[in-house]
Design a protein around this motif. Structure first.
Motif, PDB file in Angstrom:
ATOM      1  N   CYS A 290     -77.958 -53.026  42.856  1.00 34.98           N
ATOM      2  CA  CYS A 290     -76.905 -52.022  42.732  1.00 34.98           C
ATOM      3  C   CYS A 290     -76.198 -52.138  41.380  1.00 34.98           C
ATOM      4  O   CYS A 290     -76.386 -53.114  40.650  1.00 34.98           O
ATOM      5  CB  CYS A 290     -75.884 -52.177  43.861  1.00 34.98           C
ATOM      6  N   VAL A 291     -75.397 -51.133  41.103  1.00 35.35           N
ATOM      7  CA  VAL A 291     -74.517 -51.184  39.934  1.00 35.35           C
ATOM      8  C   VAL A 291     -73.107 -50.792  40.367  1.00 35.35           C
ATOM      9  O   VAL A 291     -72.927 -49.857  41.153  1.00 35.35           O
ATOM     10  CB  VAL A 291     -74.988 -50.264  38.784  1.00 35.35           C
ATOM     11  N   LEU A 292     -72.144 -51.532  39.873  1.00 34.47           N
ATOM     12  CA  LEU A 292     -70.740 -51.201  40.076  1.00 34.47           C
ATOM     13  C   LEU A 292     -70.247 -50.520  38.808  1.00 34.47           C
ATOM     14  O   LEU A 292     -70.247 -51.111  37.729  1.00 34.47           O
ATOM     15  CB  LEU A 292     -69.928 -52.467  40.344  1.00 34.47           C
ATOM     16  N   LEU A 293     -69.835 -49.266  38.921  1.00 37.51           N
ATOM     17  CA  LEU A 293     -69.443 -48.461  37.767  1.00 37.51           C
ATOM     18  C   LEU A 293     -67.944 -48.212  37.790  1.00 37.51           C
ATOM     19  O   LEU A 293     -67.368 -47.968  38.853  1.00 37.51           O
ATOM     20  CB  LEU A 293     -70.180 -47.125  37.768  1.00 37.51           C
ATOM     21  N   SER A 294     -67.320 -48.225  36.632  1.00 32.52           N
ATOM     22  CA  SER A 294     -65.894 -47.918  36.575  1.00 32.52           C
ATOM     23  C   SER A 294     -65.511 -47.428  35.188  1.00 32.52           C
ATOM     24  O   SER A 294     -66.192 -47.694  34.192  1.00 32.52           O
ATOM     25  CB  SER A 294     -65.043 -49.138  36.951  1.00 32.52           C
ATOM     26  N   GLY A 295     -64.392 -46.694  35.153  1.00 36.55           N
ATOM     27  CA  GLY A 295     -63.849 -46.188  33.902  1.00 36.55           C
ATOM     28  C   GLY A 295     -62.341 -46.302  33.909  1.00 36.55           C
ATOM     29  O   GLY A 295     -61.752 -46.895  34.808  1.00 36.55           O
ATOM     30  N   GLY A 296     -61.720 -45.707  32.928  1.00 36.58           N
ATOM     31  CA  GLY A 296     -60.270 -45.817  32.761  1.00 36.58           C
ATOM     32  C   GLY A 296     -59.961 -46.448  31.424  1.00 36.58           C
ATOM     33  O   GLY A 296     -60.752 -46.349  30.482  1.00 36.58           O
ATOM     34  N   GLU A 297     -58.847 -47.129  31.332  1.00 31.66           N
ATOM     35  CA  GLU A 297     -58.490 -47.768  30.064  1.00 31.66           C
ATOM     36  C   GLU A 297     -57.663 -49.017  30.319  1.00 31.66           C
ATOM     37  O   GLU A 297     -56.528 -48.937  30.778  1.00 31.66           O
ATOM     38  CB  GLU A 297     -57.705 -46.813  29.163  1.00 31.66           C
ATOM     39  N   THR A 298     -58.257 -50.158  30.035  1.00 33.95           N
ATOM     40  CA  THR A 298     -57.512 -51.402  30.143  1.00 33.95           C
ATOM     41  C   THR A 298     -56.681 -51.609  28.880  1.00 33.95           C
ATOM     42  O   THR A 298     -56.815 -50.871  27.900  1.00 33.95           O
ATOM     43  CB  THR A 298     -58.454 -52.595  30.340  1.00 33.95           C
ATOM     44  N   THR A 299     -55.840 -52.612  28.893  1.00 34.40           N
ATOM     45  CA  THR A 299     -55.029 -52.951  27.728  1.00 34.40           C
ATOM     46  C   THR A 299     -55.132 -54.450  27.466  1.00 34.40           C
ATOM     47  O   THR A 299     -55.545 -55.223  28.337  1.00 34.40           O
ATOM     48  CB  THR A 299     -53.547 -52.579  27.945  1.00 34.40           C
ATOM     49  N   VAL A 300     -54.757 -54.834  26.260  1.00 34.75           N
ATOM     50  CA  VAL A 300     -54.759 -56.246  25.870  1.00 34.75           C
ATOM     51  C   VAL A 300     -53.420 -56.575  25.236  1.00 34.75           C
ATOM     52  O   VAL A 300     -53.007 -55.912  24.285  1.00 34.75           O
ATOM     53  CB  VAL A 300     -55.891 -56.559  24.869  1.00 34.75           C
ATOM     54  N   THR A 301     -52.744 -57.545  25.782  1.00 36.93           N
ATOM     55  CA  THR A 301     -51.554 -58.088  25.129  1.00 36.93           C
ATOM     56  C   THR A 301     -52.031 -59.139  24.140  1.00 36.93           C
ATOM     57  O   THR A 301     -52.542 -60.181  24.534  1.00 36.93           O
ATOM     58  CB  THR A 301     -50.589 -58.702  26.150  1.00 36.93           C
ATOM     59  N   VAL A 302     -51.900 -58.839  22.853  1.00 34.36           N
ATOM     60  CA  VAL A 302     -52.462 -59.699  21.810  1.00 34.36           C
ATOM     61  C   VAL A 302     -51.564 -60.912  21.580  1.00 34.36           C
ATOM     62  O   VAL A 302     -50.399 -60.770  21.184  1.00 34.36           O
ATOM     63  CB  VAL A 302     -52.651 -58.918  20.498  1.00 34.36           C
ATOM     64  N   ARG A 303     -52.109 -62.085  21.836  1.00 32.64           N
ATOM     65  CA  ARG A 303     -51.387 -63.339  21.587  1.00 32.64           C
ATOM     66  C   ARG A 303     -52.143 -64.236  20.599  1.00 32.64           C
ATOM     67  O   ARG A 303     -51.538 -65.064  19.937  1.00 32.64           O
ATOM     68  CB  ARG A 303     -51.168 -64.095  22.898  1.00 32.64           C
ATOM     69  N   GLY A 304     -53.456 -64.067  20.519  1.00 25.88           N
ATOM     70  CA  GLY A 304     -54.254 -64.862  19.585  1.00 25.88           C
ATOM     71  C   GLY A 304     -54.429 -64.147  18.266  1.00 25.88           C
ATOM     72  O   GLY A 304     -53.823 -63.108  17.997  1.00 25.88           O
ATOM     73  N   LYS A 305     -55.302 -64.707  17.429  1.00 25.74           N
ATOM     74  CA  LYS A 305     -55.521 -64.160  16.092  1.00 25.74           C
ATOM     75  C   LYS A 305     -56.983 -63.773  15.864  1.00 25.74           C
ATOM     76  O   LYS A 305     -57.428 -63.640  14.728  1.00 25.74           O
ATOM     77  CB  LYS A 305     -55.086 -65.187  15.041  1.00 25.74           C
ATOM     78  N   GLY A 306     -57.714 -63.582  16.965  1.00 27.49           N
ATOM     79  CA  GLY A 306     -59.129 -63.273  16.835  1.00 27.49           C
ATOM     80  C   GLY A 306     -59.409 -61.790  16.740  1.00 27.49           C
ATOM     81  O   GLY A 306     -58.506 -60.965  16.560  1.00 27.49           O
ATOM     82  N   ARG A 307     -60.683 -61.447  16.867  1.00 33.28           N
ATOM     83  CA  ARG A 307     -61.141 -60.058  16.830  1.00 33.28           C
ATOM     84  C   ARG A 307     -61.683 -59.699  18.207  1.00 33.28           C
ATOM     85  O   ARG A 307     -62.334 -60.504  18.850  1.00 33.28           O
ATOM     86  CB  ARG A 307     -62.247 -59.885  15.793  1.00 33.28           C
ATOM     87  N   GLY A 308     -61.413 -58.479  18.622  1.00 29.58           N
ATOM     88  CA  GLY A 308     -61.986 -58.080  19.899  1.00 29.58           C
ATOM     89  C   GLY A 308     -61.212 -56.977  20.557  1.00 29.58           C
ATOM     90  O   GLY A 308     -60.007 -57.099  20.754  1.00 29.58           O
ATOM     91  N   GLY A 309     -61.884 -55.891  20.887  1.00 28.95           N
ATOM     92  CA  GLY A 309     -61.254 -54.794  21.607  1.00 28.95           C
ATOM     93  C   GLY A 309     -61.156 -55.097  23.089  1.00 28.95           C
ATOM     94  O   GLY A 309     -61.596 -56.149  23.576  1.00 28.95           O
ATOM     95  N   ARG A 310     -60.592 -54.134  23.817  1.00 27.37           N
ATOM     96  CA  ARG A 310     -60.327 -54.365  25.240  1.00 27.37           C
ATOM     97  C   ARG A 310     -61.606 -54.511  26.059  1.00 27.37           C
ATOM     98  O   ARG A 310     -61.624 -55.229  27.062  1.00 27.37           O
ATOM     99  CB  ARG A 310     -59.472 -53.225  25.795  1.00 27.37           C
ATOM    100  N   ASN A 311     -62.690 -53.846  25.655  1.00 28.66           N
ATOM    101  CA  ASN A 311     -63.923 -53.942  26.437  1.00 28.66           C
ATOM    102  C   ASN A 311     -64.612 -55.284  26.254  1.00 28.66           C
ATOM    103  O   ASN A 311     -65.115 -55.876  27.213  1.00 28.66           O
ATOM    104  CB  ASN A 311     -64.853 -52.784  26.064  1.00 28.66           C
ATOM    105  N   ALA A 312     -64.641 -55.780  25.021  1.00 26.95           N
ATOM    106  CA  ALA A 312     -65.197 -57.114  24.802  1.00 26.95           C
ATOM    107  C   ALA A 312     -64.351 -58.160  25.512  1.00 26.95           C
ATOM    108  O   ALA A 312     -64.884 -59.117  26.103  1.00 26.95           O
ATOM    109  CB  ALA A 312     -65.269 -57.401  23.301  1.00 26.95           C
ATOM    110  N   GLU A 313     -63.024 -57.989  25.483  1.00 29.00           N
ATOM    111  CA  GLU A 313     -62.137 -58.935  26.176  1.00 29.00           C
ATOM    112  C   GLU A 313     -62.382 -58.901  27.682  1.00 29.00           C
ATOM    113  O   GLU A 313     -62.472 -59.946  28.337  1.00 29.00           O
ATOM    114  CB  GLU A 313     -60.674 -58.589  25.869  1.00 29.00           C
ATOM    115  N   PHE A 314     -62.496 -57.701  28.240  1.00 26.55           N
ATOM    116  CA  PHE A 314     -62.801 -57.569  29.670  1.00 26.55           C
ATOM    117  C   PHE A 314     -64.106 -58.277  30.001  1.00 26.55           C
ATOM    118  O   PHE A 314     -64.208 -59.028  30.976  1.00 26.55           O
ATOM    119  CB  PHE A 314     -62.908 -56.085  30.048  1.00 26.55           C
TER     120      PHE A 314
END
Length: 417
Positions: free
Chosen positions: A304-328
């Motif tokens: 099976c596949v679990l599918l989802s959409g919407g828009e997550t958010t990231v509270t930035v506390r570190g100094k790295g690189r990465g959007g919300r999808n990579a973080e998720f």
């Protein structure tokens, strides 16, 4: 059946194809006016929307002109509608000048004219025309603070409307007696037209105190001049917004991915198209659902596949690189410890995850073995908001370039028996 990476990428491509505006104006075109057809627009998908509208409009014998502003690198070839590129997510002078020109074109429209507005996600930053008393530098600083705060997109857009001379229905107010038709590609949970691109043609009276309360909640300080501008910028007069048509939505993209999954012999389950929240918290919930499928065959059985959409958010506390999808995705992998038979992909459908050059990332069961072999501590990368770098080292970034559409996040978890 294909391997995991091929399946994940195929489902993402099916979602992207469904989100494009091509062919979606058919049966939704207004009558050709006696006067001019003026096309105005903004957003990451607006150039592709302009090209698709031109094709459909000329096919029925219409002529058009106009101006659309999109993100740098997201342009598309057009014959009659001018395409301007500007900065996103922090606005720049190019966007400011484009917004001024778009407002001027709207004011030129007369009672025999038709004004067509093409709006998609990203329009809030691209169509940046500050209210009187607010400088572009003020708006840039506020946008940066909002992007780092972890505020959901709806709250960010409410603040943006309160400081805009063009959003929140103010573009519609400038059209006057001309006929107005708006076409939308939704990137917001719930597909509320007033929230897509902060609703330039959707009249709405924004309570300035609500916007100020959002800023207080996220400890964002603004100058007194900005506070005064918010309080004096309400849209007072009654404004007609005209007809509104939705060309593409997150649900349409998920439905297309589900159909593709069935073709591949997988059972799809759409968990929702409007999921919001901190990326790491959403990942933990998704991990729990995945565990239930693996252990109990509930709420769906593998494969099976679990599918989802919407828009997550990231509270930035570190100094790295990465959007919300990579973080998720990195948080999901760490929560699951990447069980046998589980793989996943998470991407932004505009092709840009946050401000990076990737759409998102993917993983399969080999993720932790590959990380150990390269001496990569995945938990440390997540703690530093550096998921981009982690997935880059492991060759698991998804690189599409600009997709010329935008229906927000696409997440897919593939579970095999």
């Amino acid at each position: 059946m294909q391997n995991d990476a091929e399946i994940l990428h195929a489902l993402f491509q099916a979602a992207l194809k469904a989100a494009l505006p091509d062919g979606k104006f058919d049966g939704r075109l207004p009558a050709i006016p006696k006067g001019r057809t003026i096309v105005l627009g903004a957003g990451k998908a607006s150039a592709r929307m302009a090209a698709a509208f031109e094709e459909a409009w000329t096919h029925v014998g219409g002529t058009c002109e106009g101006l659309v502003v999109t993100r740098y690198g997201h342009g598309a070839p057009t014959r009659f509608i001018e395409i301007v590129e500007a900065a996103h997510p922090v606005p720049d002078e190019a966007g400011l000048n484009a917004a001024r020109r778009i407002l001027a074109l709207a004011r030129e429209a007369g009672p025999d004219d038709l004004v067509v507005c093409l709006i998609s996600g990203g329009a809030s930053a691209l169509l940046s025309l500050p209210a009187e008393g607010v400088s572009l530098a003020d708006k840039q600083a506020l946008n940066r603070a909002l992007l780092k705060s972890g505020a959901p997109i709806g709250e960010m857009n409410l603040v943006r409307k309160s400081l805009s001379a063009i959003k929140g229905g103010r573009l519609a107010a400038s059209v006057g007696g001309a006929r107005l038709v708006t076409y939308l590609i939704s990137d917001v949970p719930g597909d509320d037209p007033s929230s897509i691109g902060s609703g330039p043609t959707i009249p709405e009276r924004v309570d300035p105190e609500a916007a100020l309360s959002i800023l207080r909640n996220y400890a964002i300080d603004v100058p007194d001049s900005v506070v005064a501008a918010m309080r004096s910028n309400a849209l007072e007069q009654h404004v007609e917004g005209g007809a509104v048509h939705m060309l593409a939505t997150p649900k349409m993209a998920l439905d297309a991915a589900a159909a593709k999954a069935r073709e591949l012999g997988l059972h799809p389950l759409i968990l929702g198209d409007a999921i919001e929240g901190e990326a790491r918290e959403v990942a933990r919930v998704m991990a729990g659902i995945t565990q239930s499928v693996v252990l109990h065959g509930e709420p769906i059985t593998a494969p099976c596949v679990l599918l989802s959409g919407g828009e997550t958010t990231v509270t930035v506390r570190g100094k790295g690189r990465g959007g919300r999808n990579a973080e998720f995705l990195l948080a999901l992998a760490l929560s699951l410890k990447v069980k046998e038979g589980v793989s996943a992909i998470a991407c932004d459908t505009d092709g840009i995850d946050g401000s990076e050059d990737n759409a998102g990332a993917w993983f399969d069961v080999r993720l932790f073995d590959d990380a150990r072999a390269r001496g990569i501590d995945l938990a440390s990368y997540l703690a530093n908001n550096d998921a981009y770098t982690a997935f880059a080292h492991l060759d698991r970034l998804v690189m599409t370039g600009p997709t010329l559409t935008n229906v927000n996040d696409f997440r897919c978890i593939l579970i095999r028996p």
